[in-house]
Design a protein around this motif. Structure first.
Motif, PDB file in Angstrom:
ATOM      1  N   SER A 269       0.835  -1.206   0.000  1.00  0.00           N
ATOM      2  CA  SER A 269       0.000   0.000   0.000  1.00  0.00           C
ATOM      3  C   SER A 269       0.866   1.251   0.000  1.00  0.00           C
ATOM      4  O   SER A 269       1.576   1.512   0.989  1.00  0.00           O
ATOM      5  CB  SER A 269      -0.915   0.014   1.226  1.00  0.00           C
ATOM      6  OG  SER A 269      -1.500   1.297   1.403  1.00  0.00           O
ATOM      7  N   PRO A 270       0.872   2.052  -1.070  1.00  0.00           N
ATOM      8  CA  PRO A 270       1.627   3.310  -1.067  1.00  0.00           C
ATOM      9  C   PRO A 270       1.200   4.251   0.043  1.00  0.00           C
ATOM     10  O   PRO A 270       2.023   4.972   0.608  1.00  0.00           O
ATOM     11  CB  PRO A 270       1.334   3.901  -2.457  1.00  0.00           C
ATOM     12  CG  PRO A 270       0.941   2.736  -3.303  1.00  0.00           C
ATOM     13  CD  PRO A 270       0.223   1.805  -2.381  1.00  0.00           C
ATOM     14  N   THR A 271      -0.082   4.233   0.374  1.00  0.00           N
ATOM     15  CA  THR A 271      -0.576   5.115   1.434  1.00  0.00           C
ATOM     16  C   THR A 271       0.028   4.728   2.787  1.00  0.00           C
ATOM     17  O   THR A 271       0.470   5.582   3.559  1.00  0.00           O
ATOM     18  CB  THR A 271      -2.109   5.045   1.517  1.00  0.00           C
ATOM     19  OG1 THR A 271      -2.663   5.422   0.261  1.00  0.00           O
ATOM     20  CG2 THR A 271      -2.636   5.971   2.597  1.00  0.00           C
ATOM     21  N   GLN A 272       0.049   3.438   3.060  1.00  0.00           N
ATOM     22  CA  GLN A 272       0.634   2.977   4.321  1.00  0.00           C
ATOM     23  C   GLN A 272       2.130   3.286   4.368  1.00  0.00           C
ATOM     24  O   GLN A 272       2.649   3.712   5.403  1.00  0.00           O
ATOM     25  CB  GLN A 272       0.411   1.478   4.498  1.00  0.00           C
ATOM     26  CG  GLN A 272       0.954   0.936   5.825  1.00  0.00           C
ATOM     27  CD  GLN A 272       0.834  -0.575   5.923  1.00  0.00           C
ATOM     28  OE1 GLN A 272       0.419  -1.237   4.975  1.00  0.00           O
ATOM     29  NE2 GLN A 272       1.203  -1.121   7.075  1.00  0.00           N
ATOM     30  N   PHE A 273       2.805   3.084   3.238  1.00  0.00           N
ATOM     31  CA  PHE A 273       4.239   3.375   3.177  1.00  0.00           C
ATOM     32  C   PHE A 273       4.500   4.850   3.479  1.00  0.00           C
ATOM     33  O   PHE A 273       5.349   5.180   4.316  1.00  0.00           O
ATOM     34  CB  PHE A 273       4.782   3.018   1.791  1.00  0.00           C
ATOM     35  CG  PHE A 273       6.186   3.485   1.545  1.00  0.00           C
ATOM     36  CD1 PHE A 273       7.227   3.069   2.356  1.00  0.00           C
ATOM     37  CD2 PHE A 273       6.467   4.360   0.488  1.00  0.00           C
ATOM     38  CE1 PHE A 273       8.538   3.503   2.137  1.00  0.00           C
ATOM     39  CE2 PHE A 273       7.764   4.799   0.260  1.00  0.00           C
ATOM     40  CZ  PHE A 273       8.796   4.376   1.088  1.00  0.00           C
ATOM     41  N   SER A 274       3.773   5.734   2.829  1.00  0.00           N
ATOM     42  CA  SER A 274       3.985   7.175   3.042  1.00  0.00           C
ATOM     43  C   SER A 274       3.669   7.568   4.483  1.00  0.00           C
ATOM     44  O   SER A 274       4.381   8.377   5.089  1.00  0.00           O
ATOM     45  CB  SER A 274       3.129   7.989   2.071  1.00  0.00           C
ATOM     46  OG  SER A 274       3.552   7.784   0.736  1.00  0.00           O
ATOM     47  N   ARG A 275       2.598   6.981   5.027  1.00  0.00           N
ATOM     48  CA  ARG A 275       2.212   7.330   6.395  1.00  0.00           C
ATOM     49  C   ARG A 275       3.282   6.895   7.403  1.00  0.00           C
ATOM     50  O   ARG A 275       3.681   7.672   8.281  1.00  0.00           O
ATOM     51  CB  ARG A 275       0.878   6.667   6.733  1.00  0.00           C
ATOM     52  CG  ARG A 275       0.377   6.990   8.143  1.00  0.00           C
ATOM     53  CD  ARG A 275      -1.010   6.434   8.388  1.00  0.00           C
ATOM     54  NE  ARG A 275      -1.038   4.981   8.319  1.00  0.00           N
ATOM     55  CZ  ARG A 275      -1.638   4.287   7.355  1.00  0.00           C
ATOM     56  NH1 ARG A 275      -2.269   4.919   6.368  1.00  0.00           N
ATOM     57  NH2 ARG A 275      -1.639   2.974   7.365  1.00  0.00           N
ATOM     58  N   GLU A 276       3.784   5.662   7.272  1.00  0.00           N
ATOM     59  CA  GLU A 276       4.778   5.171   8.228  1.00  0.00           C
ATOM     60  C   GLU A 276       6.129   5.834   8.012  1.00  0.00           C
ATOM     61  O   GLU A 276       6.872   6.071   8.979  1.00  0.00           O
ATOM     62  CB  GLU A 276       4.873   3.651   8.123  1.00  0.00           C
ATOM     63  CG  GLU A 276       3.589   2.964   8.569  1.00  0.00           C
ATOM     64  CD  GLU A 276       3.681   1.454   8.579  1.00  0.00           C
ATOM     65  OE1 GLU A 276       4.723   0.911   8.128  1.00  0.00           O
ATOM     66  OE2 GLU A 276       2.718   0.807   9.044  1.00  0.00           O
TER      67      GLU A 276
END
Length: 305
Positions: A269-276
């Motif tokens: 998930s790109p969103t999870q990657f960016s968030r973490e």
């Protein structure tokens, strides 16, 4: 016997004269660090003794904070993802440190002569990071090891002798139980170390606790306890930190491919990657990578933890 002040003065002079950006020196296992910035840094450290000669550093491992300053030392007994920043460092007054790689092959023979460990067998693993005072004997041996940088013809013969003395000081000092774990083939550190090694090499792969526990020769519940005791993190937190630090290194060269880098290090998930990523490094991946390319100071050279 020379005083602590005299020895630190000599050590500072030798580090300032010989430190290079890549840390390494002609003396096998000896590392030197000169840092002029207090910018935060994130690194994966190896088993090391670090003696701080000038300035200081504050480290974060999991949710634990460690600090050491001139005249104090840091002992690391496993590969750990740490973050932190140097204290009171500037171009006029850089932080100066001396590192010695702690190798099992050098420690194991000394265990035959060292006092027995103070911890009962079977107890939960020791933390893999600690700080404390560098006593005058340790500083004296460190200064003599540094002098070999000006005497390369002597280094091959005398370097291992002085390294052995330094390791002996550690084994018979306050951190002796920690250091002896490096040399014991059946220690909890060596068992957890196999799992750490697997995570480091396969950080982008799905991780099964049952498989890591088998690799460490422990039950899943015992493995969890020992892993957290050694690293101050759960296996999942450890893997996440390794993934994000690897991603940061990749993004310096591939800043325009955030989603691709995230996928390479194991994020679907790109969103999870960016968030973490943002949670750890304080900025979104693309923005952080652009800043790192503009300001190369954090990556101008390797640093001691």
């Amino acid at each position: 016997m020379r005083t602590t002040t005299d020895l630190l003065t000599e050590i500072r002079g030798l580090v300032a004269a010989h430190a290079h950006p890549d840390l390494r020196t002609p003396v096998d296992g000896l590392l030197l660090s000169r840092v002029e910035t207090v910018e935060p840094d994130h690194s994966l450290t190896e088993p090391l003794l670090v003696v701080m000669a000038q300035g200081g550093k504050r480290l974060l491992l999991g949710d634990q904070v460690f600090e050491y300053r001139a005249g104090q030392c840091l002992v690391v007994t496993a590969d750990l993802p740490v973050s932190g920043h140097f204290l009171d460092a500037s171009a006029e007054h850089p932080a100066l440190g001396v590192g010695l790689v702690l190798r099992s092959a050098a420690i194991a023979p000394l265990l035959l002569e060292a006092p027995p460990g103070r911890r009962p067998r079977g107890s939960v693993g020791l933390p893999a990071l600690a700080t404390g005072e560098a006593d005058v004997d340790l500083l004296d041996a460190t200064a003599r090891l540094l002098r070999l940088l000006d005497r390369p013809a002597d280094a091959r013969v005398l370097g291992p002798v002085i390294e052995r003395e330094i390791l002996w000081r550690l084994l018979t000092g306050p951190h002796g139980d920690m250091v002896r774990q490096i040399g014991l083939a059946d220690s909890s550190l060596s068992h957890v170390g196999r799992a750490i090694g697997w995570i480091r090499e396969n950080y982008a792969e799905p991780m099964r606790i049952s498989g890591l526990a088998r690799l460490a020769g422990m039950s899943p519940s015992a493995f969890h306890r020992h892993f957290r005791a050694v690293t101050a993190m759960s296996p999942l937190q450890f893997q996440k930190r390794i993934r994000l630090q690897e991603a940061r290194s990749l993004l310096i060269a591939r800043a325009g491919d955030v989603a691709g880098v995230g996928h390479l290090v194991g994020y679907d998930s790109p969103t999870q990657f960016s968030r973490e990523y943002r949670r750890l490094f304080g900025a979104p991946p693309g923005q952080d990578a652009a800043r790192l390319r503009e300001d190369s100071a954090p990556y101008a050279g390797r640093r001691l933890p």
